[in-house]
Scaffold this motif. Structure first.
Motif, PDB file in Angstrom:
ATOM      1  N   LEU A   7      43.161  32.615  27.309  1.00 25.89           N
ATOM      2  CA  LEU A   7      42.712  33.050  28.632  1.00 25.89           C
ATOM      3  C   LEU A   7      43.521  34.246  29.138  1.00 25.89           C
ATOM      4  O   LEU A   7      42.963  35.164  29.741  1.00 25.89           O
ATOM      5  N   LYS A   8      44.819  34.230  28.869  1.00 24.94           N
ATOM      6  CA  LYS A   8      45.653  35.363  29.306  1.00 24.94           C
ATOM      7  C   LYS A   8      45.270  36.631  28.546  1.00 24.94           C
ATOM      8  O   LYS A   8      45.344  37.729  29.104  1.00 24.94           O
ATOM      9  N   GLU A  46      42.270  37.288  27.680  1.00 25.69           N
ATOM     10  CA  GLU A  46      40.964  37.681  28.220  1.00 25.69           C
ATOM     11  C   GLU A  46      41.095  38.468  29.527  1.00 25.69           C
ATOM     12  O   GLU A  46      40.197  39.235  29.892  1.00 25.69           O
ATOM     13  N   ARG A  47      42.215  38.301  30.220  1.00 30.38           N
ATOM     14  CA  ARG A  47      42.419  38.973  31.515  1.00 30.38           C
ATOM     15  C   ARG A  47      42.146  40.482  31.470  1.00 30.38           C
ATOM     16  O   ARG A  47      41.382  40.985  32.296  1.00 30.38           O
ATOM     17  N   PRO A  48      42.773  41.239  30.544  1.00 29.25           N
ATOM     18  CA  PRO A  48      42.533  42.686  30.537  1.00 29.25           C
ATOM     19  C   PRO A  48      41.075  43.053  30.259  1.00 29.25           C
ATOM     20  O   PRO A  48      40.569  44.051  30.781  1.00 29.25           O
ATOM     21  N   ILE A  96      38.478  41.375  31.272  1.00 33.17           N
ATOM     22  CA  ILE A  96      37.757  41.165  32.528  1.00 33.17           C
ATOM     23  C   ILE A  96      38.012  42.333  33.479  1.00 33.17           C
ATOM     24  O   ILE A  96      37.091  42.836  34.121  1.00 33.17           O
ATOM     25  N   VAL A  97      39.260  42.778  33.542  1.00 39.02           N
ATOM     26  CA  VAL A  97      39.597  43.922  34.401  1.00 39.02           C
ATOM     27  C   VAL A  97      38.813  45.152  33.954  1.00 39.02           C
ATOM     28  O   VAL A  97      38.262  45.892  34.776  1.00 39.02           O
ATOM     29  N   GLN A 124      36.484  36.364  36.540  1.00 44.34           N
ATOM     30  CA  GLN A 124      37.905  36.554  36.812  1.00 44.34           C
ATOM     31  C   GLN A 124      38.444  35.383  37.640  1.00 44.34           C
ATOM     32  O   GLN A 124      39.514  34.850  37.347  1.00 44.34           O
ATOM     33  N   VAL A 166      38.689  32.266  35.368  1.00 42.41           N
ATOM     34  CA  VAL A 166      39.805  32.355  34.422  1.00 42.41           C
ATOM     35  C   VAL A 166      41.134  32.136  35.147  1.00 42.41           C
ATOM     36  O   VAL A 166      41.990  31.387  34.669  1.00 42.41           O
ATOM     37  N   GLU A 167      41.308  32.764  36.301  1.00 43.85           N
ATOM     38  CA  GLU A 167      42.560  32.615  37.047  1.00 43.85           C
ATOM     39  C   GLU A 167      42.770  31.167  37.483  1.00 43.85           C
ATOM     40  O   GLU A 167      43.888  30.651  37.416  1.00 43.85           O
ATOM     41  N   ILE A 197      43.719  29.171  34.360  1.00 38.59           N
ATOM     42  CA  ILE A 197      45.101  29.480  33.971  1.00 38.59           C
ATOM     43  C   ILE A 197      46.083  28.723  34.866  1.00 38.59           C
ATOM     44  O   ILE A 197      47.036  28.106  34.382  1.00 38.59           O
TER      45      ILE A 197
END
Length: 158
Positions: A24-25, A27-29, A31-32, A57, A60-61, A64
């Motif tokens: 998931l971490k 995947e963060r970039p 999503i941005v 986003q 996911v947050e 997390i």
């Protein structure tokens, strides 16, 4: 108020949660990037890609944060290091149902439970009923389909 109770889990469950957190971490970039790309398309009020990326986003947050909370409270238990004559977290229990048909369950954490593979949560009705029982104890459990009766025939720490 946040709870600080320890959350028992097997090492395998801890590893699975850690891997999911890492995924998931990572995947963060992405999503941005998707938000930035959608933002470049102009009017945000009618931009479905933008709203979908923002919603993802948020999901996911939240996930997390949930996983980090579980990992921070994790109490990893190795069933091979346990022993005794009572059912405890991590024990594998063989039960005889009302037809003397054997069923086998391992008592695991909430995040690891999967009844189809014989892993039940310690907080499930059957899990709660089994904790503290010994071989030859009779167990009565109320489940959605009615009352079930079992006989504890074997306790293993594998």
């Amino acid at each position: 108020m946040a709870t600080v109770d320890k959350m028992p889990m097997l090492a395998e469950g801890h590893e699975k949660l850690t891997a999911e957190l890492k995924r998931l971490k990572a995947e963060r970039p992405l999503i941005v990037d998707a938000i930035e790309e959608a933002r470049a398309h102009g009017d945000l009020s009618e931009n479905a890609e933008y709203h979908a990326a923002k919603e993802r986003q948020g999901q996911v947050e939240a996930t997390i944060a949930d996983i980090e909370d579980k990992l921070s409270r994790a109490q990893v238990i190795d069933p091979k290091e346990l022993s005794g004559d009572k059912v405890v977290f991590g024990a594998t229990v063989t039960l005889l149902d009302e037809d003397d048909k054997p069923v086998k369950y391992q008592i695991v954490g909430q995040t690891e439970a999967d009844a189809k593979t014989g892993r039940i949560s310690y907080s499930s009705p059957l899990g709660r009923a089994l904790i503290g029982r010994k071989v030859d104890d009779e167990v009565e459990v109320t489940v959605p389909s009615g009352d079930r009766y079992y006989l504890v025939s074997k306790i293993e720490f594998i």
